[in-house]
Design a protein around this motif. Structure first.
Motif, PDB file in Angstrom:
ATOM      1  N   GLY A 159     -10.374   7.563  -8.467  1.00 55.09           N
ATOM      2  CA  GLY A 159     -10.838   8.401  -7.360  1.00 55.09           C
ATOM      3  C   GLY A 159      -9.665   8.914  -6.546  1.00 55.09           C
ATOM      4  N   THR A 160      -9.899  10.005  -5.817  1.00 58.51           N
ATOM      5  CA  THR A 160      -8.810  10.673  -5.119  1.00 58.51           C
ATOM      6  C   THR A 160      -8.817  10.567  -3.584  1.00 58.51           C
ATOM      7  OG1 THR A 160     -10.132  12.684  -5.314  1.00 58.51           O
ATOM      8  CG2 THR A 160      -8.376  12.384  -6.927  1.00 58.51           C
ATOM      9  N   PRO A 161      -9.805   9.885  -2.928  1.00 58.32           N
ATOM     10  CA  PRO A 161      -9.787   9.887  -1.459  1.00 58.32           C
ATOM     11  C   PRO A 161      -8.474   9.356  -0.854  1.00 58.32           C
ATOM     12  CG  PRO A 161     -11.929   9.152  -2.212  1.00 58.32           C
ATOM     13  CD  PRO A 161     -11.046   9.261  -3.430  1.00 58.32           C
ATOM     14  N   ALA A 162      -7.926   8.271  -1.402  1.00 55.25           N
ATOM     15  CA  ALA A 162      -6.742   7.666  -0.778  1.00 55.25           C
ATOM     16  C   ALA A 162      -5.506   8.556  -0.946  1.00 55.25           C
ATOM     17  CB  ALA A 162      -6.502   6.282  -1.368  1.00 55.25           C
ATOM     18  N   LEU A 163      -5.236   8.979  -2.189  1.00 54.14           N
ATOM     19  CA  LEU A 163      -4.021   9.774  -2.387  1.00 54.14           C
ATOM     20  C   LEU A 163      -4.113  11.121  -1.680  1.00 54.14           C
ATOM     21  CD1 LEU A 163      -2.962   8.967  -6.066  1.00 54.14           C
ATOM     22  CD2 LEU A 163      -2.151   7.966  -3.926  1.00 54.14           C
ATOM     23  N   THR A 164      -5.323  11.637  -1.514  1.00 53.06           N
ATOM     24  CA  THR A 164      -5.471  12.900  -0.779  1.00 53.06           C
ATOM     25  C   THR A 164      -5.127  12.690   0.695  1.00 53.06           C
ATOM     26  OG1 THR A 164      -7.180  13.528  -2.348  1.00 53.06           O
ATOM     27  CG2 THR A 164      -7.043  14.848  -0.346  1.00 53.06           C
ATOM     28  N   THR A 165      -5.492  11.518   1.238  1.00 57.29           N
ATOM     29  CA  THR A 165      -5.107  11.221   2.627  1.00 57.29           C
ATOM     30  C   THR A 165      -3.591  11.258   2.772  1.00 57.29           C
ATOM     31  OG1 THR A 165      -7.082   9.905   3.047  1.00 57.29           O
ATOM     32  CG2 THR A 165      -5.190   9.423   4.436  1.00 57.29           C
ATOM     33  N   GLN A 213       0.839  -1.208   0.000  1.00 56.12           N
ATOM     34  CA  GLN A 213       0.000   0.000   0.000  1.00 56.12           C
ATOM     35  C   GLN A 213       0.873   1.256   0.000  1.00 56.12           C
ATOM     36  OE1 GLN A 213      -3.629   0.376   1.943  1.00 56.12           O
ATOM     37  NE2 GLN A 213      -4.096  -1.801   2.023  1.00 56.12           N
ATOM     38  N   ARG A 214       2.042   1.147   0.614  1.00 52.96           N
ATOM     39  CA  ARG A 214       2.940   2.312   0.626  1.00 52.96           C
ATOM     40  C   ARG A 214       3.455   2.624  -0.770  1.00 52.96           C
ATOM     41  NH1 ARG A 214       5.776   1.347   6.582  1.00 52.96           N
ATOM     42  NH2 ARG A 214       4.779   3.177   7.472  1.00 52.96           N
ATOM     43  N   GLU A 215       3.635   1.588  -1.606  1.00 50.00           N
ATOM     44  CA  GLU A 215       4.248   1.786  -2.926  1.00 50.00           C
ATOM     45  C   GLU A 215       3.260   2.039  -4.047  1.00 50.00           C
ATOM     46  OE1 GLU A 215       6.820  -1.346  -4.171  1.00 50.00           O
ATOM     47  OE2 GLU A 215       8.195  -0.972  -2.506  1.00 50.00           O
ATOM     48  N   MET A 216       1.978   1.678  -3.820  1.00 55.60           N
ATOM     49  CA  MET A 216       1.011   1.732  -4.923  1.00 55.60           C
ATOM     50  C   MET A 216       0.441   3.130  -5.100  1.00 55.60           C
ATOM     51  SD  MET A 216      -1.338  -1.669  -4.359  1.00 55.60           S
ATOM     52  CE  MET A 216      -2.318  -0.744  -3.240  1.00 55.60           C
ATOM     53  N   LEU A 217       0.204   3.473  -6.357  1.00 54.68           N
ATOM     54  CA  LEU A 217      -0.529   4.713  -6.631  1.00 54.68           C
ATOM     55  C   LEU A 217      -2.008   4.315  -6.609  1.00 54.68           C
ATOM     56  CD1 LEU A 217       0.473   7.537  -7.209  1.00 54.68           C
ATOM     57  CD2 LEU A 217       0.624   6.962  -9.605  1.00 54.68           C
ATOM     58  N   LYS A 218      -2.618   4.451  -5.432  1.00 54.07           N
ATOM     59  CA  LYS A 218      -3.964   3.885  -5.253  1.00 54.07           C
ATOM     60  C   LYS A 218      -5.035   4.881  -5.696  1.00 54.07           C
ATOM     61  CE  LYS A 218      -5.747   2.542  -0.865  1.00 54.07           C
ATOM     62  NZ  LYS A 218      -5.990   1.492   0.106  1.00 54.07           N
ATOM     63  N   LEU A 219      -5.649   4.561  -6.817  1.00 52.40           N
ATOM     64  CA  LEU A 219      -6.676   5.465  -7.366  1.00 52.40           C
ATOM     65  C   LEU A 219      -8.051   4.795  -7.382  1.00 52.40           C
ATOM     66  CD1 LEU A 219      -4.586   7.049 -10.225  1.00 52.40           C
ATOM     67  CD2 LEU A 219      -5.700   8.333  -8.412  1.00 52.40           C
ATOM     68  N   ILE A 220      -8.216   3.735  -6.612  1.00 46.03           N
ATOM     69  CA  ILE A 220      -9.531   3.084  -6.543  1.00 46.03           C
ATOM     70  C   ILE A 220     -10.447   4.006  -5.734  1.00 46.03           C
ATOM     71  CG2 ILE A 220     -10.776   1.084  -5.620  1.00 46.03           C
ATOM     72  CD1 ILE A 220      -8.521  -0.622  -6.652  1.00 46.03           C
ATOM     73  N   ALA A 221     -11.555   4.403  -6.370  1.00 42.92           N
ATOM     74  CA  ALA A 221     -12.396   5.472  -5.797  1.00 42.92           C
ATOM     75  C   ALA A 221     -13.052   5.071  -4.484  1.00 42.92           C
ATOM     76  CB  ALA A 221     -13.460   5.868  -6.819  1.00 42.92           C
ATOM     77  N   SER A 222     -13.145   3.748  -4.217  1.00 40.06           N
ATOM     78  CA  SER A 222     -13.841   3.297  -3.015  1.00 40.06           C
ATOM     79  C   SER A 222     -12.875   2.949  -1.887  1.00 40.06           C
ATOM     80  CB  SER A 222     -14.690   2.075  -3.357  1.00 40.06           C
ATOM     81  OG  SER A 222     -13.909   1.146  -4.075  1.00 40.06           O
ATOM     82  N   GLU A 223     -11.573   3.230  -2.077  1.00 42.43           N
ATOM     83  CA  GLU A 223     -10.611   2.872  -1.029  1.00 42.43           C
ATOM     84  C   GLU A 223     -10.007   4.113  -0.388  1.00 42.43           C
ATOM     85  OE1 GLU A 223      -7.726   0.002  -2.324  1.00 42.43           O
ATOM     86  OE2 GLU A 223      -9.272  -1.417  -2.967  1.00 42.43           O
ATOM     87  N   ASN A 224      -9.390   3.883   0.783  1.00 43.97           N
ATOM     88  CA  ASN A 224      -8.786   4.982   1.520  1.00 43.97           C
ATOM     89  C   ASN A 224      -7.740   4.395   2.451  1.00 43.97           C
ATOM     90  OD1 ASN A 224      -8.397   7.600   2.556  1.00 43.97           O
ATOM     91  ND2 ASN A 224     -10.576   8.043   2.466  1.00 43.97           N
ATOM     92  N   TYR A 225      -7.228   5.178   3.371  1.00 45.63           N
ATOM     93  CA  TYR A 225      -6.319   4.690   4.413  1.00 45.63           C
ATOM     94  C   TYR A 225      -6.880   5.146   5.751  1.00 45.63           C
ATOM     95  CZ  TYR A 225      -3.063   4.583   0.443  1.00 45.63           C
ATOM     96  OH  TYR A 225      -2.476   4.368  -0.775  1.00 45.63           O
ATOM     97  N   ALA A 226      -7.296   4.196   6.584  1.00 48.83           N
ATOM     98  CA  ALA A 226      -7.805   4.568   7.913  1.00 48.83           C
ATOM     99  C   ALA A 226      -6.627   4.957   8.806  1.00 48.83           C
ATOM    100  CB  ALA A 226      -8.551   3.381   8.514  1.00 48.83           C
ATOM    101  N   SER A 227      -6.919   5.744   9.833  1.00 47.17           N
ATOM    102  CA  SER A 227      -5.847   6.210  10.719  1.00 47.17           C
ATOM    103  C   SER A 227      -5.368   5.075  11.621  1.00 47.17           C
ATOM    104  CB  SER A 227      -6.381   7.338  11.599  1.00 47.17           C
ATOM    105  OG  SER A 227      -7.281   6.794  12.555  1.00 47.17           O
TER     106      SER A 227
END
Ligand code: PLP
Length: 485
Positions: A412-418, A41-55
């Motif tokens: 989608g941008t939620p994950a990369l914005t986090t 997850q640290r290395e991937m450019l995650k653009l899946i609109a339904s995913e994110n990174y929880a705290s």
């Protein structure tokens, strides 16, 4: 001479390192898989609109003794003894949800989005079909109905109508489509989008609603890049006597962060709102239902109606994530999610890509890869994955390639914005996506026939893009406070 001092580990690092050590002592392969997942997850450019990174706080709230507790029922009214701490957790999750979204009632038990939708459907059926039947029979409980009345009620449950957004316009399977239980429960009809603008055609929806007279109108989507006017939707629902249900699974974070307000905030307009907690809301995997007082009792019967025992450890994590979403920083986050989606859209369109509806107003974009690059969604998804960019293929309206191969890529941008990426990085990412897709060609089967699944991309280009993606992310470390050693 004194020894150089080593930097003390952060509290989070200590917590996760200790957890992994404890797990490793029992099943090292699971500890390795967890460590590998963080690394990926640290290395991937995650653009899946339904995913994110929880705290870290949200993640840690899930791994504890609440997992061992049965607590069927609701706060203060359980079928099991010893639930006072679960009551604390569930009440707090519901309180944060009510405060955050301005809802009259919140139910934090659904294990996922599909469960939240099932709870909502059955709450409406209980209110509008079961309650009148019980009243007619002069009893308070379904167990007291005669065999004949029960048979009639069961028929009535299966004969109700629902109007939901069509799948290729961006709706979700749980909104009445045949492969899902919702399509087997309801007589469903769909509304779509205008073929020219790609926007929801509210007048066409009104005409369908008048003619079809659904009991439930479902709004909400998985792949629609624009705003939905929930005030219009409620007007239409009221006109035909339908209950308006909004599934805000995808955009709950934008509602929480006050980016979607007024006509675009579903909570004041719909009688019932469902959501997941793990997408733009950035919580643990799970679901939730918000509703007005008229449906509260029915919603609270989600267990045993369609749910078993609640997951108190996940409700604890929901409470933590919702508390985080109530902080002012979450509003900045939600705004940045939308700004980033717009920057990505502009970057892609400037380079010649066609986007469904010509842009975005929310957290996602839908690239028409068939007309932009002559690829199917499946080919584009695989080529991007080869290049370290994780997206998913998605149907576009009237998709010539169907729901499996598709003609679209959803980003989608939620994950990369986090992680803190902004407009400049979005423009660069648009460039990377465009370079991969312009250099990819449709592949063939082993026998040489054209294939909608195979693609051809020079591995050197895939490698180059992959490296650039990883370099870009090193400036935005995921969980910088956590060093797993
Ligand atoms: N509703 C919508 C709009 C979704 O996009 C999704 C998931 O993709 C769901 C419901 C189902 O959520 P879950 O996967 O948690 O069951």
């Amino acid at each position: 001479m004194s020894e150089p001092l080593s930097t003390p580990l952060s509290t989070e690092s200590t917590a996760f390192r200790s957890a992994l050590e404890v797990i490793r002592a029992v099943e090292p392969r699971i500890a390795d898989a967890i460590g590998q997942e963080v690394a990926d997850q640290r290395e991937m450019l995650k653009l899946i609109a339904s995913e994110n990174y929880a705290s870290p706080a949200t993640l840690l709230a899930m791994g504890n003794w609440f997992s061992d507790k049965y607590a069927e029922g609701t706060v203060g009214r359980r079928f099991y003894a010893g639930c006072r701490n679960v009551d604390t957790v569930e009440a707090l999750a519901a309180e944060h949800a009510r405060e955050l979204f301005g809802a009259e009632h919140a139910y934090a038990q659904p294990h996922s989005g599909i469960d939240a939708n099932l709870v909502a459907f059955w709450a409406v059926l209980a209110q509008r079909v079961e309650a009148p039947a019980l009243e007619r029979a002069g009893v308070r409980n379904v167990n007291d109905l005669s065999e004949a009345d029960w048979a009639e009620l069961r028929q009535a449950f299966g004969n109700q109508r629902m109007l939901g957004m069509s799948l290729d316009a961006g709706g979700h399977l749980t909104h009445g489509f045949r492969p899902n239980i919702s399509g087997k429960m309801f007589d469903q009809r769909s509304y779509g989008t205008d073929p020219v603008t790609g926007l929801i055609d509210y007048e066409a929806l009104r005409v369908t609603a008048r003619e079809f007279k659904p009991m439930i109108i479902v709004a909400g989507y998985s792949a629609y890049p624009r705003l939905v006017n929930f005030r219009f939707m409620r007007e239409i629902a009221d006109e035909v006597g339908a209950t308006l249900m909004v599934d805000m699974a995808h955009f709950a974070g934008l509602v929480a962060g006050k980016v979607l307000t007024g006509d675009f905030d579903p909570v004041p307009h719909a009688q019932i709102v469902t959501t997941t907690t793990h997408k733009s809301l950035r919580g643990p995997r799970g679901g939730m239902v918000l509703c007005d007082e008229s449906l509260a009792d029915q919603v609270d019967r989600g267990c045993p109606m369609v749910l078993g025992g609640p997951l108190p450890h996940v409700m604890a994590a929901k409470a933590v994530a919702l508390a985080e979403a109530r902080r002012p920083e979450f509003r900045d986050y939600a705004r940045a999610v939308v700004d980033n989606a717009r920057s990505l859209a502009e970057g892609l369109m400037r380079r010649g890509a066609t986007l469904v509806t010509g842009g975005t107003d929310n957290h996602l974009n839908l690239i028409d890869v068939a007309s932009s690059y002559g690829l199917t969604g499946r080919q584009a998804e695989s080529a991007l994955l080869d290049s370290g960019i994780v997206t998913n293929r998605n149907a576009i309206p009237a998709d010539p390639n169907g729901a499996w191969y598709t003609s679209g890529i959803r980003i989608g941008t939620p994950a990369l914005t986090t992680r803190g990426l902004g407009a400049t990085e979005m423009d660069e990412i648009a460039g990377l996506i465009d370079r991969v897709l312009t250099t990819t060609e449709p592949g063939t089967t082993k026998k040489g026939a054209p294939s909608k699944a195979q693609h051809i991309l020079d591995p050197k280009i895939a490698d180059e893009i992959s490296h650039r993606a990883t370099d870009l992310l090193t400036g935005f470390p995921l969980y910088p406070e956590i060093d797993l050693g």
